[in-house]
Motif scaffolding. Structure first.
Motif, mmCIF file in Angstrom:
data_model
loop_
_atom_site.group_PDB
_atom_site.id
_atom_site.type_symbol
_atom_site.label_atom_id
_atom_site.label_comp_id
_atom_site.label_asym_id
_atom_site.label_seq_id
_atom_site.Cartn_x
_atom_site.Cartn_y
_atom_site.Cartn_z
ATOM 1 N N UNK A 179 0.759 -1.312 -0.194
ATOM 2 C CA UNK A 179 0.061 -0.020 -0.174
ATOM 3 C C UNK A 179 0.890 1.295 -0.219
ATOM 4 N N UNK A 180 0.290 2.325 -0.294
ATOM 5 C CA UNK A 180 1.020 3.646 -0.505
ATOM 6 C C UNK A 180 1.156 4.312 0.618
ATOM 7 N N UNK B 291 6.405 11.855 3.662
ATOM 8 C CA UNK B 291 7.810 10.941 3.631
ATOM 9 C C UNK B 291 7.318 9.599 2.761
ATOM 10 N N UNK B 292 7.514 9.566 1.503
ATOM 11 C CA UNK B 292 6.972 8.376 0.788
ATOM 12 C C UNK B 292 8.287 7.794 0.207
ATOM 13 N N UNK B 293 8.928 6.810 0.608
ATOM 14 C CA UNK B 293 10.219 6.262 0.091
ATOM 15 C C UNK B 293 9.594 4.922 -0.870
ATOM 16 N N UNK C 18 8.509 9.431 -5.374
ATOM 17 C CA UNK C 18 8.125 10.569 -4.949
ATOM 18 C C UNK C 18 9.041 11.575 -5.419
ATOM 19 N N UNK C 19 8.766 12.672 -5.980
ATOM 20 C CA UNK C 19 9.808 13.795 -6.410
ATOM 21 C C UNK C 19 10.585 14.286 -5.257
ATOM 22 N N UNK D 147 3.346 17.223 11.612
ATOM 23 C CA UNK D 147 4.373 16.930 10.848
ATOM 24 C C UNK D 147 5.379 15.786 11.469
ATOM 25 N N UNK D 148 5.977 15.041 10.933
ATOM 26 C CA UNK D 148 6.865 13.981 11.481
ATOM 27 C C UNK D 148 7.692 14.491 12.774
ATOM 28 N N UNK D 149 7.891 13.625 13.693
ATOM 29 C CA UNK D 149 8.485 14.019 14.933
ATOM 30 C C UNK D 149 9.873 14.537 14.458
ATOM 31 N N UNK D 150 10.302 16.075 15.317
ATOM 32 C CA UNK D 150 11.562 16.401 15.028
ATOM 33 C C UNK D 150 11.659 17.169 13.891
ATOM 34 N N UNK D 151 10.773 17.135 12.791
ATOM 35 C CA UNK D 151 10.727 18.075 11.775
ATOM 36 C C UNK D 151 10.278 19.607 11.967
#
Length: 316
Positions: free
Chosen positions: A94-95, A100-102, A118-119, A201-205
């Protein structure tokens, strides 16, 4: 700022050949001899770290929408098309959700080392002209996907001018790709700069503060208003530094430097989850990946560009 155009997406000298767009015959001939970049749900086709160009008759492109014309690159006419209707195999992972999409989606008709990425994950590794091409393609195709109907009368519009315009046959209104201006601010006070994080936002960002310019507003006024609304910090002088096309989906990030008149922070919780002043020394540890509370800025973003050049004292 002398280094302004070295920012990612800052421009690679792409020849856009706008004079060809109005001639359907020339465009058909250009496409027949050209190359096409496929995008899938906003993700760009990559091959060994570079954009994956396909011949116009490649099976992956059959039955897909008419390509948009990007210009000329390395002696060839280049185009882009959206193949978002393609569905990956049912057993595909799954997407991911969020920013953050690696993940990489592989098409069965393409080599195993090709895939849609992902660009944001690959942008820092692109050459300047590759970055300009993919940013243009993503912004333009996203606009077509979200503006299929005339905003004046609601009738379905059609793509014209090789993808750089949409025309409504019912009422005659012409529609053009839009770019949304956004100010992003390097706010400083002595040896410190102001950074913040949005809710979710992701932690620490953390990043520089930013916001959309409102109708009837100058760049300088938007810088002062956004910073005050989000953090309560009042600003003095504002100066332009650099800009960055940001195709997520279609913004122009206008990077400015501003001097703070005070350091007291009063958060607007609807806009920011946290904001803080950070010294050059502590920011250096962030860039080195040695700060346990703050992750390094994303490579390729204008925030990373502004902060790194501030650290290196290269803003003038």
């Amino acid at each position: 700022m002398r280094l302004a155009e070295t920012v990612t997406f800052g421009g690679g000298g792409l020849s856009r050949s706008a004079h060809l767009r109005a001639d359907p015959t020339q465009m058909a001939e250009a496409l027949a001899d050209g190359r096409v970049l496929a995008l899938w749900r906003g993700k760009v086709l990559m091959a060994a770290g570079a954009p994956g160009w396909l011949p116009p008759d490649h099976p992956v492109l059959q039955g897909e929408p008419e390509p948009v014309f990007l210009g000329e690159h390395l002696g060839a006419f280049v185009f882009a098309t959206d193949i978002s209707a393609w569905e990956p195999p049912a057993d595909s992972a799954p997407l991911p959700t969020g920013i953050f999409d690696n993940s990489v989606q592989q098409h069965p008709l393409l080599p195993a080392d090709w895939g849609f990425a992902d660009l944001r994950q690959v942008m820092a590794g692109l050459t300047p002209v590759e970055a300009e091409l993919v940013a243009t393609a993503r912004a333009l195709l996203t606009w077509h996907r979200s503006h299929r109907f005339c905003a004046n009368c609601g009738t379905a519009s059609e793509m014209v001018m090789a993808g750089w315009q949409r025309s409504c046959a019912a009422c005659g209104t012409q529609h053009f790709p839009r770019t949304d201006p956004v100010v992003i601010m390097l706010v400083t006070k002595g040896n410190q700069t102001l950074i913040g994080r949005s809710p979710g936002w992701p932690e620490g960002m953390y990043s520089c503060l930013a916001g959309f310019i409102e109708p009837g507003e100058t760049v300088e006024a938007a810088v002062r208003r956004e910073v005050f609304e989000e953090s309560g910090v009042r600003l003095g002088p504002v100066e332009y530094l650099a800009s960055q096309p940001w195709p997520f989906p279609a913004s122009l990030m206008i990077g400015c430097r501003a001097q703070a008149l005070d350091t007291a922070i009063t958060l607007d919780p609807a806009e920011l989850e946290d904001a803080l002043w950070i010294s050059r020394e502590d920011l250096l540890s962030v860039f080195a990946g040695e700060n346990p509370a703050i992750r390094p800025p994303r490579k390729g973003s204008i925030a990373q560009f502004l902060l790194s050049n501030w650290l290196a004292d290269r803003l003038d």
